[in-house]
Design an enzyme around this catalytic site. Sequence first.
Site, mmCIF file in Angstrom:
data_model
loop_
_atom_site.group_PDB
_atom_site.id
_atom_site.type_symbol
_atom_site.label_atom_id
_atom_site.label_comp_id
_atom_site.label_asym_id
_atom_site.label_seq_id
_atom_site.Cartn_x
_atom_site.Cartn_y
_atom_site.Cartn_z
ATOM 1 N N HIS A 123 79.570 79.753 88.466
ATOM 2 C CA HIS A 123 81.289 79.285 89.333
ATOM 3 C C HIS A 123 82.147 80.715 88.475
ATOM 4 C CE1 HIS A 123 80.970 78.865 84.624
ATOM 5 N NE2 HIS A 123 78.980 79.011 85.078
ATOM 6 N N ASP A 124 83.182 80.635 88.801
ATOM 7 C CA ASP A 124 84.964 81.608 88.967
ATOM 8 C C ASP A 124 83.968 83.167 88.221
ATOM 9 O OD1 ASP A 124 86.025 79.169 86.936
ATOM 10 O OD2 ASP A 124 84.552 79.180 86.327
ATOM 11 N N GLY A 141 78.369 83.280 85.111
ATOM 12 C CA GLY A 141 79.971 82.456 85.440
ATOM 13 C C GLY A 141 81.023 83.679 84.717
#
Length: 269
Positions: A123-124, A141
Amino acid sequence: MAAPVIHPSAFVSPKAELGEDVVIGPCALIEEDVVIGARTRVDAFASIKRYTSVGEDNHIHSYAMVGGEPQDLKFHGEVSQLIIGNRNNIREFSTLHRGTESGGGITRIGDGNLLMAYVHVAHDCNVRNNVVMSNNATLAGHCFVDDYAIIGGLSAVHQFTRVGKHAFVGGMSGIAQDLPPWMLAVGNRAQVQSPNFVGLRRIKASQELVSGFKQAYRLLWFSGIPRPDALLQLEAEYGHLPDIAEFIDFVRKSERGILPAEDRKHESC
């Protein structure tokens, strides 16, 4: 304009948006709120989850899972996105996850990247353009990977870490701090070994640029000069070269600090 070609066994939500000449293979899953650009191919058993946007001319191979929910305990089902550019090659069993609210809500994959089998992009993350991630390479992440970087197989990049432009990560490495542009690192924990001479040769870099990166390597890791002073000296000698200027800017902006060097004399450069 040619209509998408969808295998009868595939499940494609009527709320998905498919561009011209898209091909969806057997048993593939395309959920609602998905946008797929023209001429993208999704092979058998691959899945593209909600809130994912895929550009043009991509190839998503069998069993890849694109746009899954973040593996983050702070995630509670909020809307977030995975945005993929054009001409990416996403190989078998790769997993690419959406962003989280705390990270801005978006995971981004740029253009022309090769993500080999079993790659994980958490994520991200922000993976820019023409990046190669070899088999089983993993980004935790909030990582940033700049243009033309290469991450070797079975390597892992710690969360919030940056990998600079044209940097090279050797196989089975653990990257716990930032790796500046045009540097080569390997090991667990990884250490900077040298400038990426192979990459410099591939772009037919000038002798002045090669000398500049040799000097950067010596000054920052072996001179004993405080890093701010070493950067000032490098800037005075080679700061007129855009790639060196970018290297200096990367190091100055590093929040995690940059990787240490292998414990050997700089004359090996």
